[in-house]
Scaffold this active site. Structure first.
Site, PDB file in Angstrom:
ATOM      1  N   TRP A   1     -61.271  76.236 -48.495  1.00  0.00           N
ATOM      2  CA  TRP A   1     -60.214  76.867 -49.283  1.00  0.00           C
ATOM      3  C   TRP A   1     -60.313  76.591 -50.779  1.00  0.00           C
ATOM      4  CZ3 TRP A   1     -58.522  72.465 -51.364  1.00  0.00           C
ATOM      5  CH2 TRP A   1     -58.529  71.296 -50.579  1.00  0.00           C
TER       6      TRP A   1
ATOM      7  N   LYS B   1     -65.502  83.367 -41.179  1.00  0.00           N
ATOM      8  CA  LYS B   1     -64.150  82.824 -40.938  1.00  0.00           C
ATOM      9  C   LYS B   1     -63.698  82.061 -42.178  1.00  0.00           C
ATOM     10  CE  LYS B   1     -62.157  79.171 -39.458  1.00  0.00           C
ATOM     11  NZ  LYS B   1     -60.960  79.230 -40.313  1.00  0.00           N
TER      12      LYS B   1
ATOM     13  N   SER C   1     -65.377  69.737 -44.602  1.00  0.00           N
ATOM     14  CA  SER C   1     -65.338  68.281 -44.468  1.00  0.00           C
ATOM     15  C   SER C   1     -66.469  67.771 -43.557  1.00  0.00           C
ATOM     16  CB  SER C   1     -63.990  67.862 -43.869  1.00  0.00           C
ATOM     17  OG  SER C   1     -63.856  68.408 -42.574  1.00  0.00           O
TER      18      SER C   1
ATOM     19  N   TYR D   1     -71.342  71.675 -31.618  1.00  0.00           N
ATOM     20  CA  TYR D   1     -71.215  73.034 -31.056  1.00  0.00           C
ATOM     21  C   TYR D   1     -72.598  73.637 -30.833  1.00  0.00           C
ATOM     22  CZ  TYR D   1     -66.412  72.883 -33.036  1.00  0.00           C
ATOM     23  OH  TYR D   1     -65.129  72.554 -33.387  1.00  0.00           O
TER      24      TYR D   1
ATOM     25  N   GLU E   1     -72.614  71.934 -45.979  1.00  0.00           N
ATOM     26  CA  GLU E   1     -72.323  71.437 -47.332  1.00  0.00           C
ATOM     27  C   GLU E   1     -70.991  70.704 -47.225  1.00  0.00           C
ATOM     28  OE1 GLU E   1     -70.780  70.604 -50.302  1.00  0.00           O
ATOM     29  OE2 GLU E   1     -70.510  72.677 -50.978  1.00  0.00           O
TER      30      GLU E   1
ATOM     31  N   CYS F   1     -66.146  70.082 -54.255  1.00  0.00           N
ATOM     32  CA  CYS F   1     -67.047  69.157 -53.567  1.00  0.00           C
ATOM     33  C   CYS F   1     -67.872  68.368 -54.580  1.00  0.00           C
ATOM     34  CB  CYS F   1     -67.932  69.912 -52.596  1.00  0.00           C
ATOM     35  SG  CYS F   1     -68.654  71.379 -53.314  1.00  0.00           S
TER      36      CYS F   1
ATOM     37  N   GLU G   1     -63.708  60.727 -50.210  1.00  0.00           N
ATOM     38  CA  GLU G   1     -63.442  61.930 -51.002  1.00  0.00           C
ATOM     39  C   GLU G   1     -61.940  62.217 -51.011  1.00  0.00           C
ATOM     40  OE1 GLU G   1     -64.967  65.677 -49.393  1.00  0.00           O
ATOM     41  OE2 GLU G   1     -65.558  66.226 -51.429  1.00  0.00           O
TER      42      GLU G   1
HETATM   43  P1  NDP Z   1     -62.116  71.444 -43.008  1.00  0.00           P
HETATM   44  O1  NDP Z   1     -63.490  70.941 -42.931  1.00  0.00           O
HETATM   45  O2  NDP Z   1     -61.162  71.113 -41.914  1.00  0.00           O
HETATM   46  O3  NDP Z   1     -62.116  73.053 -43.138  1.00  0.00           O
HETATM   47  C1  NDP Z   1     -63.219  73.820 -43.536  1.00  0.00           C
HETATM   48  C2  NDP Z   1     -63.358  75.001 -42.604  1.00  0.00           C
HETATM   49  O4  NDP Z   1     -63.646  74.555 -41.285  1.00  0.00           O
HETATM   50  C3  NDP Z   1     -62.100  75.845 -42.498  1.00  0.00           C
HETATM   51  O5  NDP Z   1     -62.443  77.196 -42.410  1.00  0.00           O
HETATM   52  C4  NDP Z   1     -61.488  75.335 -41.211  1.00  0.00           C
HETATM   53  O6  NDP Z   1     -60.614  76.239 -40.595  1.00  0.00           O
HETATM   54  C5  NDP Z   1     -62.700  75.101 -40.363  1.00  0.00           C
HETATM   55  N1  NDP Z   1     -62.442  74.167 -39.283  1.00  0.00           N
HETATM   56  C6  NDP Z   1     -61.522  73.153 -39.235  1.00  0.00           C
HETATM   57  N2  NDP Z   1     -61.569  72.521 -38.051  1.00  0.00           N
HETATM   58  C7  NDP Z   1     -62.534  73.119 -37.318  1.00  0.00           C
HETATM   59  C8  NDP Z   1     -63.036  72.937 -36.010  1.00  0.00           C
HETATM   60  N3  NDP Z   1     -62.567  71.980 -35.207  1.00  0.00           N
HETATM   61  N4  NDP Z   1     -64.032  73.755 -35.588  1.00  0.00           N
HETATM   62  C9  NDP Z   1     -64.510  74.729 -36.377  1.00  0.00           C
HETATM   63  N5  NDP Z   1     -64.057  74.981 -37.615  1.00  0.00           N
HETATM   64  C10 NDP Z   1     -63.092  74.189 -38.096  1.00  0.00           C
HETATM   65  O7  NDP Z   1     -61.504  71.001 -44.379  1.00  0.00           O
HETATM   66  P2  NDP Z   1     -59.953  70.771 -44.673  1.00  0.00           P
HETATM   67  O8  NDP Z   1     -59.427  72.052 -45.104  1.00  0.00           O
HETATM   68  O9  NDP Z   1     -59.231  70.134 -43.540  1.00  0.00           O
HETATM   69  O10 NDP Z   1     -60.029  69.700 -45.840  1.00  0.00           O
HETATM   70  C11 NDP Z   1     -60.081  68.315 -45.519  1.00  0.00           C
HETATM   71  C12 NDP Z   1     -60.993  67.590 -46.445  1.00  0.00           C
HETATM   72  O11 NDP Z   1     -62.325  68.112 -46.301  1.00  0.00           O
HETATM   73  C13 NDP Z   1     -60.716  67.782 -47.923  1.00  0.00           C
HETATM   74  O12 NDP Z   1     -59.689  66.982 -48.366  1.00  0.00           O
HETATM   75  C14 NDP Z   1     -62.052  67.442 -48.506  1.00  0.00           C
HETATM   76  O13 NDP Z   1     -62.216  66.064 -48.558  1.00  0.00           O
HETATM   77  C15 NDP Z   1     -63.009  68.057 -47.520  1.00  0.00           C
HETATM   78  N6  NDP Z   1     -63.408  69.424 -47.917  1.00  0.00           N
HETATM   79  C16 NDP Z   1     -64.608  69.596 -48.494  1.00  0.00           C
HETATM   80  C17 NDP Z   1     -64.964  70.842 -48.956  1.00  0.00           C
HETATM   81  C18 NDP Z   1     -66.265  71.079 -49.628  1.00  0.00           C
HETATM   82  O14 NDP Z   1     -66.351  71.955 -50.482  1.00  0.00           O
HETATM   83  N7  NDP Z   1     -67.306  70.389 -49.245  1.00  0.00           N
HETATM   84  C19 NDP Z   1     -64.072  71.983 -48.852  1.00  0.00           C
HETATM   85  C20 NDP Z   1     -62.852  71.707 -48.158  1.00  0.00           C
HETATM   86  C21 NDP Z   1     -62.550  70.454 -47.731  1.00  0.00           C
HETATM   87  P3  NDP Z   1     -59.017  76.182 -40.845  1.00  0.00           P
HETATM   88  O15 NDP Z   1     -58.786  75.555 -42.157  1.00  0.00           O
HETATM   89  O16 NDP Z   1     -58.633  77.586 -40.828  1.00  0.00           O
HETATM   90  O17 NDP Z   1     -58.431  75.404 -39.720  1.00  0.00           O
END
Ligand code: NDP
Length: 509
Positions: free
Chosen positions: A180, A204, A258, A268, A280, A315, A413
């Site tokens: 996001w 997605k 994350s 998976y 990433e 990130c 992070e």
């Molecule tokens: P997530 O890793 O949870 O979300 C990233 C994507 O993965 C979203 O589209 C999410 O879907 C999807 N996702 C979440 N859970 C699952 C699952 N079990 N199986 C498959 N897909 C899944 O990041 P968060 O939004 O929870 O953020 C948490 C932390 O992650 C942040 O605070 C930061 O530290 C890190 N982060 C790092 C990013 C980067 O650019 N490297 C970007 C975002 C977060 P949905 O959100 O719709 O559930």
């Protein structure tokens, strides 16, 4: 630090007039609300929707169809049909180039609309969305469009009576799961190279920011992308995201997010069809500021923007400042002063340099890191508090903490506007600190000595090392991590590798 408010313009200035104008436009936007599968807007099979709450004021701006496994099945089936039909995968690369270039122009034409959608959906300043997210999205589409009909395959050296062709073929149906923080831009980093080389896709977006991805798919159809080539299924990670990761008919997955979810995607893949996965996963990127660093005012400004841009939800955010003891005081004083010049406020207000954090849960997480750091003995040098609570939005002050390497905030992070300051005495200590986390996405070295710059750049284990700058980049260079920051690269010609596979055709003449 200055704050502006969300609802009341203090006086009629050009900036407040512009904010009112943007607010007006935002309120008349059409909010994308349905899945985009096989070139059509469709409801979720379950009929369910979820509310989109704007982080700028905590108010619902729309409802979006909640895709789940059944919808992922539909989308993958559409992508498979489109791939197998050859309508895109067997198109002349020149034709694919034209479609992607038309899409780039449409994104430019709709820049304000897309930036507004991004801003109200996930809280970033509208001005940053225009200057970075939309601009880079256009760059990505243009770059891969230009690249695709100039990319040659190989003929291997063989015996005279043999001919060996090494060709790259599209991998098939690509699943992309994006976060996001830069919703449209992250999607473009994946969609542009994957489509350019002839794949079809199921994208997605994150539940917090599905709007621009849906709009991108509509614009792609307008640009001439055949139905089924780009499908967008908003929904939740554990349902839609997992279904995509486990799907037996998805040929590759590209993920940004994350580390914990990245690990799940590897599981998976292992438990389904062993699809290749690229990840990433974020970072804890350090600035190493040597005693001979050039112009401390400039360093301080770059350190501040490196962590506070996009509210620290990047990130590659430069979330650790490693400074030589001899200049610690001078530099930290300047960074603290720079943090006080940041303006936290309504993302639609052109005066705001920091908007809102993406959601209430994340706000609590960031505040929890700050409180945890203080409990572990960190000193708060600037910020540290939630602000503009009365707006209903999720705003945090730019925060500077003096920490010890062992503290949680110095290792994990935060993904918020929180800078951890650490001090070193020797270059060896600086390198050990820089490499002392599980991450390895990016780093910066500040020095006027050429040898120090190169030596440090070699010794730091990170996918990108900046010297005397931060976050400078271009579509021409790869981006991705070492260590637990993931593997595989976005951007540059190298990104095309993960969306293709190599075929050897060996001919006996
Ligand atoms: P997530 O890793 O949870 O979300 C990233 C994507 O993965 C979203 O589209 C999410 O879907 C999807 N996702 C979440 N859970 C699952 C699952 N079990 N199986 C498959 N897909 C899944 O990041 P968060 O939004 O929870 O953020 C948490 C932390 O992650 C942040 O605070 C930061 O530290 C890190 N982060 C790092 C990013 C980067 O650019 N490297 C970007 C975002 C977060 P949905 O959100 O719709 O559930």
């Amino acid at each position: 630090m200055t704050t502006t408010t969300t609802t009341d313009a203090p006086a009629l200035t050009p900036e407040s007039a512009r904010r009112d104008e943007l607010e007006q436009r935002a309120s008349s936007l059409t909010i994308p609300s349905r899945l985009f599968i096989d070139g059509a807007h469709v409801d979720a099979t379950s009929g369910r929707t979820f509310a989109r709450v704007s982080p700028r004021n905590g108010q619902v701006i729309g409802h979006v169809a909640e895709g789940d496994a059944a919808d992922i099945d539909r989308a993958v089936a559409a992508a498979r049909r489109a791939f197998d039909s050859g309508v895109w995968s067997q198109q002349h690369p020149r034709e694919r180039r034209k479609v992607l270039q038309r899409l780039a122009r449409l994104v430019e034409e709709h820049a304000e609309e897309l930036a507004l959608l991004e801003s109200i959906d996930m809280g970033k300043p509208f001005t940053d969305a225009v200057a970075v997210d939309i601009r880079v999205t256009v760059q990505a589409l243009d770059f891969y469009a230009e690249a695709v009909d100039k990319h040659y395959d190989e003929v291997a050296p063989t015996a005279y009576d043999r001919l060996a062709l090494v060709t790259r073929e599209p991998i098939g149906v690509v699943g992309a799961v994006v976060p996001w923080n830069y919703p449209l831009m992250m999607a473009a980093w994946k969609v542009a190279p994957a489509l350019a080389v002839g794949n079809t896709m199921v994208l997605k977006p994150a539940e917090q920011s599905p709007l621009t991805a849906l709009r991108l798919a509509e614009l792609a159809t307008e640009a001439g992308l055949p139905d089924g080539v780009l499908n967008v299924v908003p929904g939740f990670g554990p349902t839609a995201g997992q279904a995509l990761g486990r799907h037996m008919d998805v040929d590759a997955v590209t993920f940004t997010g994350s580390g914990s979810v990245g690990r799940r995607f590897m599981t998976y893949a292992a438990e389904s069809n062993i699809k290749p996965v690229s990840l990433e996963l974020g970072g804890k990127s350090p600035h190493i500021v040597m005693p001979d660093a050039p112009d401390l005012d400039h360093v301080a400004a770059q350190v501040a923007s490196g962590i506070f841009f996009n509210m620290g939800e990047s990130c590659s955010a430069g979330s650790r400042l490693l400074v030589h003891r001899s200049i610690r005081h001078e530099l930290v004083e300047r960074v603290v002063a720079a943090s006080r010049h940041e303006v936290v406020g309504d993302p639609l207000d052109p005066r705001s340099t920091l908007g809102a954090l993406v959601e209430d849960v994340h706000l609590e997480r960031v505040l929890g890191f700050i409180a945890g750091a203080e409990a572990e003995g960190a000193t708060t040098l600037a910020g540290g508090r939630q602000v503009l609570r009365e707006t209903g939005g999720y705003y945090v002050e730019p925060t500077v903490l003096e920490v010890e390497p062992s503290m949680t905030v110095a290792r994990e992070e935060v993904f918020g506007p929180v800078l951890s300051v650490l001090t070193f005495d020797t270059p060896e200590e600086a390198v050990a600190l820089a490499n002392g986390t599980e991450f390895g996405l990016a780093a910066a070295v500040w020095t006027t000595d050429l040898s120090t710059a190169h030596t440090m750049a070699r010794r730091v284990r990170a996918g990108t090392v900046w010297v005397n700058c931060y976050d400078d980049s271009d579509m021409t260079v790869p981006f991705g991590g070492y260590k637990q920051s993931g593997f595989g690269r976005d951007k540059s010609l190298h990104a095309m590798e993960k969306y293709t596979q190599l075929k050897t055709t060996w001919i006996k003449l």
